[in-house]
Design a protein around this motif. Structure first.
Motif, short mmCIF file in Angstrom:
data_model
loop_
_atom_site.label_atom_id
_atom_site.label_comp_id
_atom_site.label_asym_id
_atom_site.label_seq_id
_atom_site.Cartn_x
_atom_site.Cartn_y
_atom_site.Cartn_z
N LEU A 35 4.44 17.88 1.74
CA LEU A 35 4.28 16.93 0.45
C LEU A 35 3.83 17.49 -0.59
O LEU A 35 3.08 18.39 -0.80
N GLY A 36 4.50 17.40 -2.45
CA GLY A 36 4.08 17.88 -3.54
C GLY A 36 2.28 18.01 -3.98
O GLY A 36 1.21 17.48 -3.31
N GLN A 37 2.28 17.47 -5.42
CA GLN A 37 0.80 17.93 -5.24
C GLN A 37 -0.73 15.99 -5.92
O GLN A 37 0.24 15.82 -6.80
N LEU A 38 -0.07 16.16 -4.67
CA LEU A 38 -0.62 14.07 -4.49
C LEU A 38 -2.21 14.34 -5.28
O LEU A 38 -3.09 14.74 -4.96
N GLU A 39 -1.63 13.16 -5.93
CA GLU A 39 -3.10 13.06 -7.08
C GLU A 39 -3.72 11.39 -6.54
O GLU A 39 -5.34 11.87 -6.95
N ASN A 40 -3.15 10.42 -6.52
CA ASN A 40 -3.84 9.07 -5.80
C ASN A 40 -2.90 8.40 -4.86
O ASN A 40 -1.51 9.24 -4.76
N MET A 41 -4.06 7.84 -4.46
CA MET A 41 -3.38 6.99 -3.26
C MET A 41 -3.48 5.76 -3.15
O MET A 41 -4.64 5.36 -3.10
N TRP A 42 -2.59 4.35 -3.44
CA TRP A 42 -2.92 3.57 -3.01
C TRP A 42 -2.36 2.37 -2.24
O TRP A 42 -1.54 3.37 -1.52
N LEU A 43 -3.08 1.17 -1.39
CA LEU A 43 -2.59 1.23 -0.39
C LEU A 43 -2.73 -0.84 -1.18
O LEU A 43 -3.75 -1.14 -2.28
N ILE A 44 -1.57 -1.25 -0.47
CA ILE A 44 -1.35 -2.87 -1.29
C ILE A 44 -1.02 -3.03 0.21
O ILE A 44 -0.55 -3.14 1.18
N THR A 45 -2.28 -4.36 0.18
CA THR A 45 -2.06 -5.07 1.21
C THR A 45 -1.93 -7.12 0.43
O THR A 45 -1.88 -7.13 -0.56
N ILE A 46 -0.69 -7.42 1.77
CA ILE A 46 -0.60 -8.64 1.50
C ILE A 46 -1.17 -9.40 2.70
O ILE A 46 -1.34 -9.34 4.12
N ASN A 47 -1.65 -10.34 2.24
CA ASN A 47 -2.11 -11.17 2.77
C ASN A 47 -1.94 -12.88 3.06
O ASN A 47 -2.04 -13.28 1.54
N GLN A 48 -1.97 -14.19 3.97
CA GLN A 48 -1.74 -15.15 3.62
C GLN A 48 -2.65 -16.14 2.53
O GLN A 48 -4.24 -15.59 3.11
N ASN A 49 -2.92 -16.91 1.53
CA ASN A 49 -3.59 -17.72 1.04
C ASN A 49 -3.98 -18.90 2.16
O ASN A 49 -3.23 -19.39 2.07
#
Length: 545
Positions: free
Chosen positions: A216-230
């Motif tokens: 694994l390279g130089q990891l700077e940030n991790m994002w979580l994409i959440t998808i939910n039903q409205n």
């Protein structure tokens, strides 16, 4: 003799019924376009980089609430290999969802039904730590929850797992300060949102001896994409179910009572109509109300099963419906279900295959929500193969159904040659019957086209977060509610129009019986719905006489 309502209903009443059904269809589209929000929403959550001083302690790390703030460690700082390895094993990526908005703490609603989480990595290029195009990463994740009124630090475990994921990354310019373009990584899928707040703690442990995350390279940030039903869409969707459910149940009871008043056993088409109505009733059952009071993580799987049962019933009915209008057999043809065994077997095998595929993912996710069939090349290829084959099969089915309906039109049009020899009253009557059947066939073809398009878009839209994050599909609420309303309106119309009629056509007087014997023989109305549009049998009787 007795016929069906579609044959004997007056033109004025039929026009009123069709107008009301079309108005209901327009209302379904308008509800989705003007009232309902989009079916689902996606939000990006930036992970907080916390340092575990105790090195892999079992406590929960959270970044909002009392005693919940942790030091946001700068992952861009460079150090020697030993210190970097030690620090990498102490970093915990924290995601506390949902995010507040305008300094107001938000919570999940049970109307939102489900939650999907995928990860996005920001990996910077560094000459001393270059990444391979394909990197296998190990993710140690645990998911917790709490509800309103619970203390800020009282997080209860929901699920935990150590999973491997494939991370595909490419870069155009290998220079310091540039980032890799990495694929998204599916992480979890929850079949219910029964709790108010959720907390996700993720570790990326490094072990050079076991070759864990060493590439694994130089990891700077991790994002979580959440998808939910409205939640707003769910309310509209459940409201439509609540309205349609009693109407379909009521028309089924009325239809079956009329069938049993006849002095004959039910015909094949009548059995198929009841089977189709039962499948639609199962689909209409508003079980979503139960999720407001009980935790039901199997709702996604149950919804897929209900949808599959309805699709199998609808596709099977169309084959029998078109086939019965093509047949000109006269001896008990309404009992010959075995005539369609090849076509029905193909539908059954296709629906069973989709059910097995669904069980391979959502069935296992009931035990481990971090499981995904998309995480391996074999699983991804298998999933894509199922989706592509399902789309191709749906298209082939539509073409075959179109061919059958074209044959029906040919059969009906060929019988018009005997109409000029009839009296004007009888000729007008049968011309009206022919036009009504043609209209029903065109409505069937339109319904099939919309169903196939909706099925393909639904399959593609469901998987777009799992194979290509750049794919944009606008699966609007208007189309969703419109197709759902069309199913109910179409089946309601069939149950109403194909119910046995109490009206009887009068027979001509005795003085005219000799001159119009052929006309009477042709105009004798059948008692089975499958015979009504089989005008070839009546034409043949007239020719023989």
């Amino acid at each position: 003799m007795q016929g069906t309502i579609v044959e004997n209903l007056s033109g004025r009443k039929l026009s009123v019924l069709v107008a009301l059904l079309l108005l209901a269809q327009v209302v379904c589209f308008l509800i989705g376009g003007l009232i309902a929000p989009t079916p689902s929403s996606a939000y990006n959550v930036l992970g907080t980089n916390c340092v575990d001083r105790g090195n892999n302690t079992p406590k929960w790390f959270y970044n909002r609430g009392k005693k919940g703030m942790c030091t946001n460690y700068d992952l861009t700082s460079y150090m020697d290999e030993e210190s970097k390895l030690e620090m990498a094993n102490r970093i915990v990526f924290v995601f506390q969802i949902p995010l507040p908005r305008e300094n107001v703490s938000l919570d999940y609603s049970r109307w939102q039904q489900n939650l999907i989480g995928v990860l996005q990595f920001d990996v910077a290029y560094h000459s001393e730590n270059e990444m391979d195009p394909r990197t296998i990463i190990t993710i140690d994740a645990k998911l917790g929850y709490r509800n309103k009124g619970d203390p800020d630090d009282e997080w209860k475990p929901y699920a935990s797992a150590v999973e491997e994921r494939s991370l595909d990354c490419v870069i155009d310019n290998k220079k310091i300060g540039y980032y890799y373009n990495c694929s998204i990584v599916p992480l979890f899928e929850l079949g219910s949102l029964h709790h108010d707040f959720y907390l996700l703690n993720i570790r990326l442990p490094v072990d050079h001896f076991k070759h864990i995350n060493e590439k694994l390279g130089q990891l700077e940030n991790m994002w979580l994409i959440t998808i939910n039903q409205n939640g707003g869409f769910t309310k509209v969707w459940v409201s439509l179910k609540t309205i349609f459910f009693p109407f379909i149940v009521g028309i089924m009871i009325w239809f079956w009572k009329r069938v049993h008043q006849l002095a004959r056993p039910p015909a094949l088409l009548e059995y198929m109509l009841i089977f189709l109505g039962g499948a639609l009733t199962l689909l209409n059952a508003p079980l979503e109300y139960l999720t407001l009071y009980f935790d039901m993580p199997f709702m996604l799987l149950l919804g897929d099963i209900k949808q599959g049962v309805f699709y199998s019933a609808l596709l099977s009915f169309w084959l029998v419906f078109a086939g019965e209008h093509m047949m000109v057999q006269e001896d008990n043809r309404h009992n010959h279900l075995r005539v369609y065994w090849k076509h029905l077997s193909a539908v059954g095998v296709g629906c069973l295959s989709l059910f097995i595929f669904d069980m391979c993912e959502r069935g296992i996710q009931l035990r481990n929500p971090f499981y995904s069939i998309w995480v391996t090349d074999i699983g991804t290829n298998l999933a894509l193969t199922f989706i592509i084959l399902a789309g191709i099969s749906a298209g082939v089915y539509f073409l075959f159904l179109s061919y059958m309906i074209w044959k029906v039109f040919q059969n009906i049009s060929a019988k018009r040659s005997v109409l000029p020899g009839m009296s004007s009253v009888r000729r007008l009557h049968y011309e009206g019957v022919i036009y009504r059947f043609k209209f029903l066939m065109l409505a069937t073809l339109l319904c099939a086209a919309m169903t196939v398009v909706g099925f393909i878009l639904g399959q593609v839209a469901e998987g777009r977060w799992k194979w290509d994050e750049s794919l944009e599909i606008e699966y609007t609420s208007a189309f969703f509610t419109g197709v759902y309303g069309m199913w109910n309106i179409y089946i309601f119309a069939l149950l109403c129009l194909y119910a046995p009629s109490h009206k009887k056509w009068p027979v001509e007087s005795e003085s005219h019986s000799n001159s119009v014997s052929e006309e009477i023989e042709f105009s004798r109305l059948p008692t089975e719905p499958s015979e009504i549009s089989s005008l070839a049998s009546f034409a043949r009787k007239a020719a023989l006489d």
